[in-house]
Design a protein around this motif. Structure first.
Motif, PDB file in Angstrom:
ATOM      1  N   THR A  84      -3.134   0.126   1.953  1.00 35.87           N
ATOM      2  CA  THR A  84      -2.030   1.041   2.180  1.00 35.87           C
ATOM      3  C   THR A  84      -1.310   0.565   3.428  1.00 35.87           C
ATOM      4  O   THR A  84      -1.921   0.424   4.490  1.00 35.87           O
ATOM      5  CB  THR A  84      -2.544   2.483   2.387  1.00 35.87           C
ATOM      6  OG1 THR A  84      -3.280   2.875   1.230  1.00 35.87           O
ATOM      7  CG2 THR A  84      -1.393   3.444   2.624  1.00 35.87           C
TER       8      THR A  84
ATOM      9  N   GLU B 122       1.804   1.329   5.938  1.00 34.15           N
ATOM     10  CA  GLU B 122       2.825   2.255   6.419  1.00 34.15           C
ATOM     11  C   GLU B 122       3.803   1.467   7.273  1.00 34.15           C
ATOM     12  O   GLU B 122       3.410   0.868   8.277  1.00 34.15           O
ATOM     13  CB  GLU B 122       2.186   3.358   7.260  1.00 34.15           C
ATOM     14  CG  GLU B 122       3.177   4.272   7.908  1.00 34.15           C
ATOM     15  CD  GLU B 122       2.565   5.147   8.978  1.00 34.15           C
ATOM     16  OE1 GLU B 122       3.336   5.767   9.713  1.00 34.15           O
ATOM     17  OE2 GLU B 122       1.326   5.192   9.095  1.00 34.15           O
TER      18      GLU B 122
ATOM     19  N   THR C 136       5.626   4.346   2.936  1.00 27.11           N
ATOM     20  CA  THR C 136       4.288   3.800   2.702  1.00 27.11           C
ATOM     21  C   THR C 136       4.280   3.032   1.393  1.00 27.11           C
ATOM     22  O   THR C 136       4.930   3.429   0.425  1.00 27.11           O
ATOM     23  CB  THR C 136       3.260   4.950   2.651  1.00 27.11           C
ATOM     24  OG1 THR C 136       3.330   5.676   3.881  1.00 27.11           O
ATOM     25  CG2 THR C 136       1.846   4.438   2.479  1.00 27.11           C
TER      26      THR C 136
ATOM     27  N   GLU D   9       1.635   0.773  -1.380  1.00 25.85           N
ATOM     28  CA  GLU D   9       0.291   0.406  -1.834  1.00 25.85           C
ATOM     29  C   GLU D   9       0.369  -1.035  -2.325  1.00 25.85           C
ATOM     30  O   GLU D   9       1.089  -1.318  -3.281  1.00 25.85           O
ATOM     31  CB  GLU D   9      -0.171   1.330  -2.965  1.00 25.85           C
ATOM     32  CG  GLU D   9      -0.270   2.800  -2.572  1.00 25.85           C
ATOM     33  CD  GLU D   9      -1.359   3.082  -1.574  1.00 25.85           C
ATOM     34  OE1 GLU D   9      -2.376   2.353  -1.562  1.00 25.85           O
ATOM     35  OE2 GLU D   9      -1.204   4.034  -0.791  1.00 25.85           O
TER      36      GLU D   9
ATOM     37  N   HIS E 145      -6.032   0.238   5.591  1.00 22.18           N
ATOM     38  CA  HIS E 145      -4.839   0.967   6.031  1.00 22.18           C
ATOM     39  C   HIS E 145      -4.246   0.230   7.221  1.00 22.18           C
ATOM     40  O   HIS E 145      -4.931  -0.033   8.209  1.00 22.18           O
ATOM     41  CB  HIS E 145      -5.168   2.409   6.421  1.00 22.18           C
ATOM     42  CG  HIS E 145      -3.935   3.215   6.706  1.00 22.18           C
ATOM     43  ND1 HIS E 145      -3.355   3.266   7.954  1.00 22.18           N
ATOM     44  CD2 HIS E 145      -3.154   3.957   5.900  1.00 22.18           C
ATOM     45  CE1 HIS E 145      -2.280   4.034   7.894  1.00 22.18           C
ATOM     46  NE2 HIS E 145      -2.129   4.461   6.669  1.00 22.18           N
TER      47      HIS E 145
ATOM     48  N   ARG F  10      -0.560  -0.298   9.696  1.00 17.73           N
ATOM     49  CA  ARG F  10       0.762   0.202  10.091  1.00 17.73           C
ATOM     50  C   ARG F  10       1.592  -0.983  10.553  1.00 17.73           C
ATOM     51  O   ARG F  10       1.123  -1.810  11.339  1.00 17.73           O
ATOM     52  CB  ARG F  10       0.642   1.224  11.222  1.00 17.73           C
ATOM     53  CG  ARG F  10       1.953   1.860  11.568  1.00 17.73           C
ATOM     54  CD  ARG F  10       1.745   3.089  12.406  1.00 17.73           C
ATOM     55  NE  ARG F  10       2.983   3.841  12.398  1.00 17.73           N
ATOM     56  CZ  ARG F  10       3.512   4.411  13.478  1.00 17.73           C
ATOM     57  NH1 ARG F  10       2.894   4.343  14.611  1.00 17.73           N
ATOM     58  NH2 ARG F  10       4.636   5.061  13.375  1.00 17.73           N
TER      59      ARG F  10
END
Length: 66
Positions: free
Chosen positions: A4, A6, A12, A14, A56, A58
Motif C-alpha cells: 500500500t 500513500e 493511496t 495498492e 505500507h 508513504r
C-alpha cells in the motif's frame, strides 16, 4: 509482494512488486522519479535503492509542477 503506497496529499495505491524490487521500482510504478520524492517507512526515510521490505509506504513529493 503487495504494498500500500500513500502519496502524501494525492491518495493511496495498492501495488504489487517482485521479490527483488527496490523502492525506486515502486515509485516508478506511480510514474514518479526517485529524484523527486522521499520514501518513508515507519516514520523513517529510506533510500530508493533499498529492497522493498514493508507493506505500507508513504511517498512525499519534493517537486511538483513545472
Amino acid at each position: 509482494m503487495d504494498v500500500t503506497v500513500e502519496v502524501a496529499g494525492e491518495g493511496t495505491h495498492e501495488l504489487t512488486v517482485g521479490g527483488d524490487a527496490t523502492y525506486a521500482d515502486l515509485v516508478a510504478q506511480l510514474d514518479l522519479s526517485p529524484h523527486e520524492v522521499s520514501v518513508v517507512v515507519d516514520d523513517r526515510t529510506v533510500p530508493t535503492d533499498q529492497p522493498v521490505d514493508a507493506d505500507h509506504v508513504r511517498v512525499v513529493r519534493l517537486i511538483k509542477g513545472g
